[in-house]
Each structure stands twice: as C-alpha cells, then as structure tokens.
Scaffold this motif. Structure first.
Motif, PDB file in Angstrom:
ATOM      1  N   LYS A  59      -6.598  -8.217  15.018  1.00 21.44           N
ATOM      2  CA  LYS A  59      -6.445  -9.485  15.770  1.00 21.44           C
ATOM      3  C   LYS A  59      -5.130 -10.311  15.201  1.00 21.44           C
ATOM      4  CE  LYS A  59     -11.332 -10.524  16.106  1.00 21.44           C
ATOM      5  NZ  LYS A  59     -12.686 -11.057  15.524  1.00 21.44           N
ATOM      6  N   SER A  60      -4.366  -9.866  14.314  1.00 23.25           N
ATOM      7  CA  SER A  60      -3.247 -10.149  13.773  1.00 23.25           C
ATOM      8  C   SER A  60      -2.284 -10.165  14.830  1.00 23.25           C
ATOM      9  CB  SER A  60      -2.948  -9.439  12.484  1.00 23.25           C
ATOM     10  OG  SER A  60      -2.240  -8.144  13.071  1.00 23.25           O
ATOM     11  N   PRO A  61      -1.165 -11.456  14.442  1.00 27.44           N
ATOM     12  CA  PRO A  61      -0.019 -11.452  15.471  1.00 27.44           C
ATOM     13  C   PRO A  61       0.744 -10.444  15.495  1.00 27.44           C
ATOM     14  CG  PRO A  61      -0.444 -13.464  14.380  1.00 27.44           C
ATOM     15  CD  PRO A  61      -1.560 -12.508  13.694  1.00 27.44           C
ATOM     16  N   ALA A  62       0.968  -9.761  14.323  1.00 23.02           N
ATOM     17  CA  ALA A  62       1.710  -8.561  14.066  1.00 23.02           C
ATOM     18  C   ALA A  62       1.442  -7.481  14.940  1.00 23.02           C
ATOM     19  CB  ALA A  62       2.026  -8.360  12.674  1.00 23.02           C
ATOM     20  N   TYR A  63       0.098  -7.162  14.873  1.00 23.06           N
ATOM     21  CA  TYR A  63      -0.500  -5.896  15.524  1.00 23.06           C
ATOM     22  C   TYR A  63      -0.460  -6.281  17.073  1.00 23.06           C
ATOM     23  CZ  TYR A  63      -2.798  -2.308  17.758  1.00 23.06           C
ATOM     24  OH  TYR A  63      -3.463  -1.087  18.429  1.00 23.06           O
ATOM     25  N   ARG A  64      -0.872  -7.408  17.405  1.00 21.37           N
ATOM     26  CA  ARG A  64      -0.960  -7.609  18.808  1.00 21.37           C
ATOM     27  C   ARG A  64       0.277  -7.718  19.570  1.00 21.37           C
ATOM     28  NH1 ARG A  64      -5.028 -12.804  19.339  1.00 21.37           N
ATOM     29  NH2 ARG A  64      -4.457 -12.614  21.494  1.00 21.37           N
ATOM     30  N   ASP A  65       1.205  -7.936  18.840  1.00 20.07           N
ATOM     31  CA  ASP A  65       2.643  -8.209  19.375  1.00 20.07           C
ATOM     32  C   ASP A  65       3.259  -6.720  19.504  1.00 20.07           C
ATOM     33  OD1 ASP A  65       5.330  -9.507  20.140  1.00 20.07           O
ATOM     34  OD2 ASP A  65       5.962  -8.488  18.504  1.00 20.07           O
ATOM     35  N   LEU A  66       2.779  -6.035  18.346  1.00 17.18           N
ATOM     36  CA  LEU A  66       3.394  -4.475  18.554  1.00 17.18           C
ATOM     37  C   LEU A  66       2.594  -3.654  19.482  1.00 17.18           C
ATOM     38  CD1 LEU A  66       4.530  -1.954  17.295  1.00 17.18           C
ATOM     39  CD2 LEU A  66       2.837  -1.724  15.357  1.00 17.18           C
ATOM     40  N   ALA A  67       1.239  -3.795  19.600  1.00 25.34           N
ATOM     41  CA  ALA A  67       0.481  -3.346  20.881  1.00 25.34           C
ATOM     42  C   ALA A  67       1.128  -3.737  22.163  1.00 25.34           C
ATOM     43  CB  ALA A  67      -1.078  -3.360  20.621  1.00 25.34           C
ATOM     44  N   ALA A  68       1.288  -4.782  22.391  1.00 27.04           N
ATOM     45  CA  ALA A  68       2.000  -5.295  23.568  1.00 27.04           C
ATOM     46  C   ALA A  68       3.334  -4.563  23.933  1.00 27.04           C
ATOM     47  CB  ALA A  68       2.008  -6.729  23.550  1.00 27.04           C
ATOM     48  N   GLN A  69       4.074  -4.576  22.840  1.00 19.94           N
ATOM     49  CA  GLN A  69       5.456  -3.765  23.046  1.00 19.94           C
ATOM     50  C   GLN A  69       5.359  -2.516  23.423  1.00 19.94           C
ATOM     51  OE1 GLN A  69       8.358  -5.103  22.986  1.00 19.94           O
ATOM     52  NE2 GLN A  69       8.396  -7.132  22.121  1.00 19.94           N
ATOM     53  N   ALA A  70       4.320  -1.673  22.665  1.00 17.89           N
ATOM     54  CA  ALA A  70       4.236  -0.410  22.680  1.00 17.89           C
ATOM     55  C   ALA A  70       3.716  -0.140  24.004  1.00 17.89           C
ATOM     56  CB  ALA A  70       2.898  -0.020  21.938  1.00 17.89           C
ATOM     57  N   SER A  71       2.880  -1.123  24.789  1.00 19.31           N
ATOM     58  CA  SER A  71       2.351  -0.809  26.166  1.00 19.31           C
ATOM     59  C   SER A  71       3.612  -0.973  27.044  1.00 19.31           C
ATOM     60  CB  SER A  71       1.343  -1.816  26.560  1.00 19.31           C
ATOM     61  OG  SER A  71       0.100  -1.919  25.687  1.00 19.31           O
ATOM     62  N   ALA A  72       4.435  -1.768  27.030  1.00 19.70           N
ATOM     63  CA  ALA A  72       5.305  -2.132  27.680  1.00 19.70           C
ATOM     64  C   ALA A  72       6.535  -0.812  27.573  1.00 19.70           C
ATOM     65  CB  ALA A  72       6.209  -3.273  27.380  1.00 19.70           C
ATOM     66  N   ALA A  73       6.614  -0.501  26.413  1.00 23.70           N
ATOM     67  CA  ALA A  73       7.676   0.509  26.049  1.00 23.70           C
ATOM     68  C   ALA A  73       7.023   1.860  26.646  1.00 23.70           C
ATOM     69  CB  ALA A  73       7.800   0.455  24.628  1.00 23.70           C
ATOM     70  N   SER A  74       5.815   2.129  26.665  1.00 16.90           N
ATOM     71  CA  SER A  74       5.271   3.370  27.250  1.00 16.90           C
ATOM     72  C   SER A  74       5.391   3.329  28.784  1.00 16.90           C
ATOM     73  CB  SER A  74       3.783   3.357  26.936  1.00 16.90           C
ATOM     74  OG  SER A  74       3.171   4.598  27.279  1.00 16.90           O
ATOM     75  N   ALA A  75       5.185   2.293  29.497  1.00 23.33           N
ATOM     76  CA  ALA A  75       5.527   2.163  30.811  1.00 23.33           C
ATOM     77  C   ALA A  75       7.075   2.291  31.147  1.00 23.33           C
ATOM     78  CB  ALA A  75       5.242   0.860  31.436  1.00 23.33           C
TER      79      ALA A  75
END
Length: 202
Positions: free
Chosen positions: A173-189
């Motif tokens: 739930k931390s902002p750091a991981y949520r931001d990282l996960a969002a970036q990972a999803s975008a980068a994967s695409a």
C-alpha cells in the motif's frame, strides 16, 4: 556482549543500492518511451528488452504473494528499504540470515554461526533484536546446545508470519510500491510495443 554481523548488512545495503540504481534506470526508460533517439543518454538498448520485461513482471509479481517477494532479489531489496523506513528491518535480516545459515554443511561452522545469529538477533542485548515471544526465545536458546540447520526454524517462522501479516500489506500500500507497480505496468506495455517495432539484431 552481542556483536553485529558486519557482512550481512553490507550485502543488504549493496542489494538496496543495486535496486535503487536499476529502479532509477527502469523509471527513466518508462518516461523516455521507446522512440526518443537518445541512445547515448540511455544505455539499455533492444538487447536488454527481455531483461526489462522480466524486471517489470518481477515487480508486479511481488503483490501476488509474499513468497514471490522473498524469492526475488530485487523484491527483497525493495522490501528491506521499506522496512528501514519503519525501523523494522531486523525481521527481514534475521529471516535472510537463517536462510543462509541452513546452507552451511560444516558442523563447526554451523555452531559458530548459530551463536552469532543468536547474539545479533535473539538475545536480550541484541543489536537487532527481533520481536518474538519469551517461549520462542528460550526454545531457540536451548536449540543452540546442539546446533543444527533447523535450530532457528520456529523463530524464523514467527518473524516471517509477522512480516507477512503486518509489514507486507503496508509495503504493497506504500506510495513507493504503488508508483513502482504503475510504472512497471506501463513499461511492460511500452516494451511490448517497442519489441514489435524494433528490427531484429544478429
């Protein structure tokens, strides 16, 4: 008097630094996109696209289960960095020390390392005392009389459960991981579309 295991924290810090460096490059890649022409600015070329995609999948996998997080070198480094912000990194460091301890085959080294781990994480004056109950502490102390690869199993299991039920949900739930996960999803695409557009190299 309890002494600190110098080697383990150093390794942990190196992993954390490696993760931060790679994460910085990873986020930079997602911001640049695939068609920037800035090859000199960004070192990861097409030959690393598979590695980048694997890294994205790795990051997204951390939220699937605690086991996946612990089995990932980058995941452990990220979780350790998060725990440091909560001043509770000793639980993870103890768990990792136990994992390394189980790999020891020499009985002499096993006994020596067992006492060092006990002094660093379990004893009442421990510099990185973990949060376990008195019964588990005493059981572990008794186990040291005839040290085996399983002498920390109960204490390790309790610290793992504590991390999984307490720290792990906060990490996700931390902002750091949520931001990282969002970036990972975008980068994967983005990487998928880049792979289709890039010519193959031999």
């Amino acid at each position: 008097m309890c002494r600190t295991l110098a080697a383990f924290p150093t390794t942990c810090l190196e992993r954390a630094k490696e993760f931060k460096t790679r994460l910085g490059i990873f986020l930079h890649k997602s911001e640049l996109g695939c068609d920037t022409g800035s090859t000199g600015k960004f070192e990861w070329g097409s030959k690393h696209s598979k590695e980048n995609r694997n890294f994205s999948e790795d990051v997204l996998g951390w939220r699937e289960s605690f086991d996946l997080l612990l089995s990932s070198k980058n995941g452990v480094a990220a979780f350790h960095a998060f725990l440091k912000t909560e001043f509770s990194e000793e639980n993870l460091e103890f768990w990792l020390a136990c994992e390394e301890f189980k790999k020891i085959r020499s009985a002499t080294k096993l006994a020596s390392r067992a006492h060092r781990i006990f002094e660093e994480f379990i004893c009442s004056e421990a510099s990185k005392e973990v949060n376990i109950d008195h019964e588990t502490r005493e059981l572990t102390r008794m186990n040291l009389q005839t040290a085996t690869a399983t002498c920390f199993d109960v204490a390790q299991g309790k610290t793992r459960t504590l991390m999984e039920k307490d720290s792990y949900p906060r990490f996700l739930k931390s902002p750091a991981y949520r931001d990282l996960a969002a970036q990972a999803s975008a980068a994967s695409a983005t990487l998928s579309s880049c792979s289709l557009a890039e010519p193959s190299h031999t």
